[in-house]
Design an enzyme around this catalytic site. Sequence first.
Site, PDB file in Angstrom:
ATOM      1  N   TYR A 147      26.686  22.171  34.245  1.00 41.52           N
ATOM      2  CA  TYR A 147      27.344  23.485  34.253  1.00 41.52           C
ATOM      3  C   TYR A 147      26.660  24.494  35.179  1.00 41.52           C
ATOM      4  O   TYR A 147      27.079  25.640  35.254  1.00 41.52           O
ATOM      5  CB  TYR A 147      27.360  24.088  32.843  1.00 41.52           C
ATOM      6  CG  TYR A 147      28.452  23.563  31.939  1.00 41.52           C
ATOM      7  CD1 TYR A 147      29.163  22.422  32.249  1.00 41.52           C
ATOM      8  CD2 TYR A 147      28.763  24.238  30.765  1.00 41.52           C
ATOM      9  CE1 TYR A 147      30.153  21.944  31.412  1.00 41.52           C
ATOM     10  CE2 TYR A 147      29.755  23.765  29.919  1.00 41.52           C
ATOM     11  CZ  TYR A 147      30.440  22.621  30.251  1.00 41.52           C
ATOM     12  OH  TYR A 147      31.418  22.161  29.408  1.00 41.52           O
ATOM     13  N   LYS A 217      22.216  11.976  25.704  1.00 36.13           N
ATOM     14  CA  LYS A 217      22.800  10.714  26.142  1.00 36.13           C
ATOM     15  C   LYS A 217      21.754  10.031  27.032  1.00 36.13           C
ATOM     16  O   LYS A 217      22.037   9.602  28.155  1.00 36.13           O
ATOM     17  CB  LYS A 217      24.097  11.056  26.894  1.00 36.13           C
ATOM     18  CG  LYS A 217      25.036   9.940  27.119  1.00 36.13           C
ATOM     19  CD  LYS A 217      25.843   9.544  25.915  1.00 36.13           C
ATOM     20  CE  LYS A 217      26.670   8.332  26.296  1.00 36.13           C
ATOM     21  NZ  LYS A 217      26.900   7.364  25.277  1.00 36.13           N
ATOM     22  N   ASP A 283      27.373  10.418  21.466  1.00 32.66           N
ATOM     23  CA  ASP A 283      28.606   9.864  20.889  1.00 32.66           C
ATOM     24  C   ASP A 283      28.398   9.511  19.423  1.00 32.66           C
ATOM     25  O   ASP A 283      29.275   9.745  18.582  1.00 32.66           O
ATOM     26  CB  ASP A 283      29.147   8.674  21.690  1.00 32.66           C
ATOM     27  CG  ASP A 283      28.065   7.767  22.240  1.00 32.66           C
ATOM     28  OD1 ASP A 283      26.886   8.182  22.237  1.00 32.66           O
ATOM     29  OD2 ASP A 283      28.374   6.646  22.655  1.00 32.66           O
ATOM     30  N   ASP A 307      28.445  22.350  24.416  1.00 35.10           N
ATOM     31  CA  ASP A 307      29.773  22.942  24.500  1.00 35.10           C
ATOM     32  C   ASP A 307      30.739  22.148  23.609  1.00 35.10           C
ATOM     33  O   ASP A 307      31.463  22.700  22.769  1.00 35.10           O
ATOM     34  CB  ASP A 307      30.228  22.914  25.968  1.00 35.10           C
ATOM     35  CG  ASP A 307      31.402  23.825  26.226  1.00 35.10           C
ATOM     36  OD1 ASP A 307      31.825  24.531  25.296  1.00 35.10           O
ATOM     37  OD2 ASP A 307      31.913  23.822  27.356  1.00 35.10           O
TER      38      ASP A 307
END
Length: 422
Positions: A147, A217, A283, A307
Amino acid sequence: MEITYTNQQLGVPDVPTIPYIEGDGIGPEIWAASQQVMDAAVQKAYQGTRHIEWKEVLAGEKAFSKTGSWLPDETLAAFQTYRVGIKGPLTTPIGDGIRSLNVALRQTLDLFVCLRPVRWFSGVPAPVKHPEKVNMVIFRENTEDIYAGIEFELGKAETDKFRHFLIQEMGITKVRFPESTAFGVKPISKEGSERLIRAAIRYAISNHLPSVTLVHKGNIMKYTEGAFKNWGYKIAENEFSDAVFCWPTYLEIKKKNGKTAADEALANAKKQEKVIVKDVITDAFLQESLLHPDDHSVIATMNLNGDYISDQLAACVGGIGIAPGANINYDTGHAIFEATHGTAPDIAGTGKANPSSLLLSGVLMLDYLGWSEAGQLIERALEALMAEGKMTADLFSQTDHATLLTTSTYADELIKQIETAK
Ligand code: NAI
């Protein structure tokens, strides 16, 4: 009077000056409602010995029409000087150089934590079976990651230069379709990660919360998200060794002395009220937070994950429209509390707007100031109203047997609850 900040401590006078931006669209309506309720709560809690001196500062459409600037320098200066402020939603100006007023505010004050507490209010319609089990505080990194805005558009000369650098100079062969690829860069720094995780651990310790989960991740993005996790464990062990128990320690004991010994060490740490620092792959976290939400308390994560996670968790408690938020720099004390929804132009001026997101952001702000007695009065009043099924149009439409209130009658009811609280 100005709020000060020394040694991680806010110095809050009895009459602090707090700059506010009322916001665009529904902003003026929800601001008016929220301000009245906050004033009533502060009055009730402190019987006139404390009050907030509100100072309006301009941003968005109101600023543009009065000054010709979407975000006047005086507004930024006021947030710098007075340190703590609050804002309603702002229209994102189209095509004049400012990508987003919110982003500009966050960057100027280096507000590196996006704080999003998520809890359920009894009576609020929610899509999960046990919304009461969702009670988490998300620390989302606010300044880095994919971002950061370092992007190269297909067809631009700079993109060709970047591609050339990657392929010719760095010898990268993994770009599948090099000639038709746009690029984005994902900066994740040690400093940026450490200050975010440090703030999350401090928050868990000072609020007696059971755990901090690092969500990443890192199994795929080893040097960015994986490094975030590793820096997180290091900082927990190096700076908070007396107050935390880290998951790698559990695994180490298990390897050396077996599962029973590791379970015992974990149970001991919990008995001593140590904060358990653990990590989960993103996840898996999105699944786990639906299946076993009460396994997680404080969440520390990077910008993009944060987010997604903030909105998913807010949706679990039916609170996407009422979720509060804050952007905070825990090194300087600067903080801006804000409604997390947009300007809702479709219902502006109709009395349908729910002021709860801004108001709960006000509760966060009162807590941040150390005025939690006033914050609790507001939370209890909101709980009472929602439990009685007194709601604004957004929640009313999803509930049977509710009573419909307008933005201002909702505020009136809350004030009644506050004034008659025992
Ligand atoms: P939005 O959040 O304004 O509206 C989405 C839907 O939620 C609409 O149906 C709206 O009526 C409803 N809604 C939002 N807040 C509500 C409330 N308090 N009570 C009842 N219903 C509510 O999102 P949208 O339409 O995508 O954005 C509108 C403008 O807001 C855009 O200019 C956008 O850039 C800006 N925006 C500003 C934000 C901020 O200042 N933090 C955040 C998100 C959007």
